[in-house]
Design an enzyme around this catalytic site. Structure first.
Site, mmCIF file in Angstrom:
data_model
loop_
_atom_site.group_PDB
_atom_site.id
_atom_site.type_symbol
_atom_site.label_atom_id
_atom_site.label_comp_id
_atom_site.label_asym_id
_atom_site.label_seq_id
_atom_site.Cartn_x
_atom_site.Cartn_y
_atom_site.Cartn_z
ATOM 1 N N GLU A 265 3.100 1.600 -8.359
ATOM 2 C CA GLU A 265 2.416 2.851 -8.702
ATOM 3 C C GLU A 265 3.428 3.965 -8.953
ATOM 4 O OE1 GLU A 265 -0.852 5.904 -6.656
ATOM 5 O OE2 GLU A 265 0.316 4.510 -5.425
ATOM 6 N N LYS A 329 -6.720 4.892 -12.695
ATOM 7 C CA LYS A 329 -7.307 4.795 -11.364
ATOM 8 C C LYS A 329 -8.625 5.550 -11.300
ATOM 9 C CE LYS A 329 -6.188 5.532 -6.495
ATOM 10 N NZ LYS A 329 -5.229 6.118 -5.528
ATOM 11 N N CYS A 379 -3.208 1.805 -5.468
ATOM 12 C CA CYS A 379 -3.096 2.413 -4.144
ATOM 13 C C CYS A 379 -4.265 1.981 -3.263
ATOM 14 C CB CYS A 379 -2.987 3.931 -4.260
ATOM 15 S SG CYS A 379 -2.519 4.758 -2.722
#
Length: 502
Positions: A265, A329, A379
């Site tokens: 990430e 995301k 995440c």
């Protein structure tokens, strides 16, 4: 004596049962629901049960989530005396569900037999875990079943009832154990406890003894750059970051020839889509080595009218260096990727990723690389069962989680995070490839077993062999119905109330 000892048992059980700085003993996690159950049965009023459960749960959760204070202190520049209460606030929220569990258990204490009471407590635990996972954007951390990931045989039943469902069964086992040692129906409760335990263990043994499908195995290489969180967003360090990832990858390619390389990430802490210096360098590297590369980076799209929408993005580059697709995301971290309305405070703004407020993505389709369909989880998206399920529903045959846990330093957070991620692999029957900045970088097989992993805060390259899988678990098919089934089962257990004794 009991009013102090029982909460202490609950607190120590949760802390020692989950990853912590001293050492994890998964079985001790069952002391938490058992002790809360005891508190509820012994309480004189429902108000006392609520208060006792909440205070116990708040203390236990705050102890397990102590690491939340670290980024507030280290990156928000608050002194410890102000940073620690931030962890306590989240602990108080998680503890509220323990309070609700105790309150409800107390309210039906005299309406059911000991056996049905313990079973009802297990159903209630499941429903409260599910509710905590969806309410107020969701925070399903410290899910009871995830504590047992170090014992793979204990978590295989999550492929049938999911992590929340398995937590409910485990809570029921804990409450049945209490009833087996106290009061009436001890033999019946002990027999039911043994039956539940036998089913979980038998299913686990049977599942683990069945070889995993070996369809189209491929090599995957995850690179852990170990970039200092204090420096990664500074323009002066961008070249060093790119050079380090290229060097680590080049070194690892000397011994292995993976089909897919994964960088974590925001591993490229700049707008990769437009960078005229480092973007071409990375694309040329991909072409020269004939590999596919998945990278995390900020991204943006132009809004209709004026301005830009910023995203926490993952790009997939093909072996020719061209972009095959990207994922934005969709489930953002409050205070880490956006500030909730009304909380735009200076010290909280410092916790945001280097580019500021992100926008939730809307495209959840897998990134395609030939026969590989990569279901992306960025995440802490990997802690949400419904997101992994949606990826599989969209056609993913491999799950990929890229993350950056550097915020939390040398704490239990990375280990707690990877155990929650492992539950997603079991629930969906998929390999999960996990690339992180500072650890834990790992691969997890469909049985939740970690088949390769790095240490934290070291440079690392983890090579594994995985397979794309297309079969779907029982849990995939019934997940949407489980909360409703839980409510129906709770009502069924309450249908014939027991008259309280004089």
């Amino acid at each position: 004596m009991h009013q102090f000892l029982t909460p202490l048992v609950a607190i120590l059980g949760l802390w020692l049962g989950f990853p912590n700085p001293l050492g994890q003993v998964p079985l001790l996690a069952l002391l938490y629901p058992a002790a809360l159950y005891a508190c509820a049965l012994r309480a004189s009023t429902w108000q006392t049960a609520l208060r006792s459960g909440w205070l116990t749960g708040m203390t236990a959760a705050s102890a397990c989530l102590y690491w939340l204070a670290v980024p507030v202190h280290d990156f928000g520049d608050l002194p410890w005396v102000l940073a620690v209460p931030c962890a306590v606030v989240i602990g108080a929220y998680v503890g509220l569900y323990a309070g609700l569990f105790c309150m409800a258990t107390h309210l039906f204490r005299d309406r059911t037999s000991p056996l049905r009471r313990a079973l009802l407590a297990g159903v209630l635990w499941f429903l409260l875990e599910w509710l905590r996972g969806v309410l107020f954007t969701g925070f399903p951390w410290l899910s009871l079943s995830s504590a047992f990931v170090p014992w793979p045989v204990a978590v295989q039943f999550a492929s049938v009832v999911g992590g929340y469902g398995l937590s409910g069964i485990m809570a029921a086992i804990a409450c049945l154990a209490y009833e087996s040692l106290h009061g009436r129906q001890t033999s019946l409760c002990a027999a039911t406890l043994s039956g539940f335990t036998l089913v979980i263990c038998a299913w686990g043994i049977m599942t683990l003894s069945t070889p995993l499908p070996q369809s189209s195995p491929f090599g995957a290489l995850m690179i852990q750059g170990n970039i200092n969180q204090d420096q990664k967003w500074e323009a002066a360090f961008q070249k060093g970051t790119v050079d380090k990832y290229l060097a680590l990858t080049r070194q690892a390619l000397g011994g292995e020839r993976p089909r897919l390389v994964i960088w974590p990430e925001t591993s490229m802490p700049f707008y990769f889509q437009e960078h005229k210096t480092y973007g071409p360098v990375v694309r040329d590297f991909v072409k020269e080595n004939n590999i596919a590369l998945l990278i995390g980076t900020p991204g943006y799209d132009r809004k209709t009218g004026a301005g830009y929408a910023l995203f926490n993005r993952a790009y997939l580059l093909g072996a020719d260096g061209e972009t095959l697709g990207h994922y934005d995301k969709e489930h953002l971290v409050p205070f880490g990727e956006y500030l909730p309305p009304g909380l735009n405070l200076p010290f909280l703004a410092k916790l945001l990723q280097g580019v500021g407020d992100f926008t939730p993505g809307t495209r959840t389709q897998p990134l395609k690389l030939g026969d590989l369909a990569l279901g992306m989880l960025i995440c802490y998206e990997s802690i949400f069962p419904e997101l992994a399920l949606q990826r599989v529903a969209d056609g993913a045959n491999v799950l990929v989680n890229i993350s950056n846990d550097a915020w939390f330093g040398f704490t239990a957070a990375p280990e707690q995070h990877i155990q929650l991620s492992a539950m997603r692999a079991v629930e969906q029957g998929r390999f999960l490839l996990r690339g992180t900045n500072t650890g834990i970088t790992a691969a997890i097989d469909p049985h939740g077993r970690i088949i390769g992993r790095s240490n934290v805060f070291v440079d690392a390259a983890v090579f594994v062999t995985a397979s794309p899988l297309s079969s779907r678990t029982v849990y995939f098919h019934i997940a949407a119905w489980l909360p409703l089934a839980g409510v129906a089962l709770a009502l069924l257990l309450l249908l014939r109330p027991v008259r309280p004794s004089a």
